[in-house]
Design a protein around this motif. Sequence first.
Motif, PDB file in Angstrom:
ATOM      1  N   THR A   1       0.376  -6.639  -4.765  1.00 28.92           N
ATOM      2  CA  THR A   1       1.380  -6.163  -3.807  1.00 28.92           C
ATOM      3  C   THR A   1       2.185  -7.321  -3.247  1.00 28.92           C
ATOM      4  O   THR A   1       3.420  -7.242  -3.133  1.00 28.92           O
TER       5      THR A   1
ATOM      6  N   LYS B   1       6.185  -8.149  -3.522  1.00 23.22           N
ATOM      7  CA  LYS B   1       6.996  -8.374  -2.324  1.00 23.22           C
ATOM      8  C   LYS B   1       7.787  -9.673  -2.442  1.00 23.22           C
ATOM      9  O   LYS B   1       8.981  -9.723  -2.134  1.00 23.22           O
TER      10      LYS B   1
ATOM     11  N   GLN C   1       2.723   1.944  -0.001  1.00 22.85           N
ATOM     12  CA  GLN C   1       2.713   0.507   0.196  1.00 22.85           C
ATOM     13  C   GLN C   1       3.879   0.109   1.113  1.00 22.85           C
ATOM     14  O   GLN C   1       4.778  -0.626   0.701  1.00 22.85           O
TER      15      GLN C   1
ATOM     16  N   LEU D   1       5.462  -3.451   1.404  1.00 19.93           N
ATOM     17  CA  LEU D   1       6.384  -4.013   0.413  1.00 19.93           C
ATOM     18  C   LEU D   1       7.789  -4.162   0.972  1.00 19.93           C
ATOM     19  O   LEU D   1       8.509  -5.104   0.625  1.00 19.93           O
TER      20      LEU D   1
END
Length: 438
Positions: A315, A319, A431, A434
Motif C-alpha cells: 500500500t 501511495k 484503502q 492511499l
Amino acid sequence: MSDIPRRTASRTAKLASLPLGVAGRAAAGWGRRLAGGDRDQISAQMMAKSAEQLFAVLGELKGGAMKFGQALSIFEAAVPEELAGPYREALTRLQSAAPPMPPADVHRMLAEQFGRNWRSRFQDFDEEPAAAASIGQVHRGVWRDGREVAVKVQYPGAEEALRSDLRQLSRMSRLLQPLAPGMDIKPLITELQERMVEELDYRDEADNQRAFAAEYDGDPEIRVPKVVASAPRAMVSEWVTGRRLSDVIRAGTQEERDHAGARLAGFHYSAPYRLHLLHSDPHPGNFQVLDDGRLLVVDFGAVARLPEGLPPPLTVMTKFALENRPADLLQLLRDEGFVRPGTELTAEEALAYLAPFTEPLHTESFHFTRAWLQRQAERVGDLRRPEFDTGRALNLPPQYLLVHRVTLGTLGVLCQLEADVPLRGIVGRWQPELFAAT
C-alpha cells in the motif's frame, strides 16, 4: 493394484508431446516458407494447431496441467493480438471444461467420503457432471432436506497427477512463456506447486467457503454459496447458477461488462479487509453474474491469509508512486527486498517501472483494454527496452508473490472484459490511506 504409476507415466508422455509437437510444426512451417508459402498464413496455421494441441493435452490431463492452463487463461488479454485468436478460445475452454470421470469412480469416491449409504443423504443425484475443473468435477443433486446442491468430487489420484504435471510443466516453462508475456512462468508453476496441497483437502476449502459465505451473506453485490457438508475429497454446497463471466467477456454489452468488472474489482479489494482472506484463483470460470446483478464466486480451494489486509508495504509503495515520490519509493523497495543485491536502480527508473500499475488509480474511472495490458506486457517483456533491465534489477519477495499474481490476474480479467471501472473509488473505500493527504 493401483494403476496410478501407469497413468502418471502416460500423463508425462502426453505433456512431453507438447514441445515435440510445436517443434515439428515449426520445422514443417519453415519448409513450406522455403517453398514459397505465405508466411502469415503458415504462422497462423501453426499457432492454431499448437493452441488446439495445448487444449487437448491440458484439458485431457486435468490435474496440475489444467490448473496451469487456467492460470494462463487469466493472462490471455496480455497475449499479442496475432497470437490471441487461436489461444484465446483454447485457454477459455480450459476454464471450465475437462473430460468427465466414469460414474463408477464417482460412486466409489462418494462412498469413501460419505459412507456406503451416501445416496441416503440425497433425494436425487445427477450422474452426469454439470462442470469439470482441474482436480474435481461437480454434480447437481437434491439434498435430503430438499435444497438443490452442487456436489464436488475429487478425481482419484489427483495428488499424484498434480505433482507429476507441475514437475513436467516446470521443465517446459520456456516453451510456454509466450502465453504469459511480461510474467515469469517458472515462479508461477512453483507457486502452484506450493499451494496445491491446500486445494487437495476439501475440508480446508469448505472452511474457507464458510468464512466467505458468512461475511458476504446478504451482500448487495457478492454471493457465495453456503456449504452443506464436507469431507477430505468431496464437498456439498448450495446450487447457485447464473451467467458465466466468460460469456459476458465473449458477448456481453458494454453495460454488462462494466457492471461485472466493478463487482469483480469490489470483491478483490474488499475481501482482505472484510475477512482478512483473498480468493486466490481469479480465472473467469470461478465467477458468474446472477439475475439480480450480484457476482457469484465459487472455488475457495486457494486463499491467501492476510491478517493486516493487503500487506502494508504494498500500500505504501502504491501511495509513493501515486504521489510521485521516487526517492521514497526506491528506499522502501530496497528495505523490503524488492531490489536485487548488487544491482543499480535509480529512483526514476523504479517509478517509471511501477507507474503503469498505478495508472488505473489516477482517474475516477479507467477503461481496461487488452491493448492497454499488451502495452504493459511489452514494456516488461521486451529485451530491447530499458525497462527490461529495470525489471531484472527488481525482485519479488516470496511473501508478496501470491498477492501480486492474484492482483495481476484480476487486472487481466478486467482487460478481457474491456470494462470501464471506477477503480479509484473502489480501492479508496478499503484503502483510504492511499489518497489521504500527507
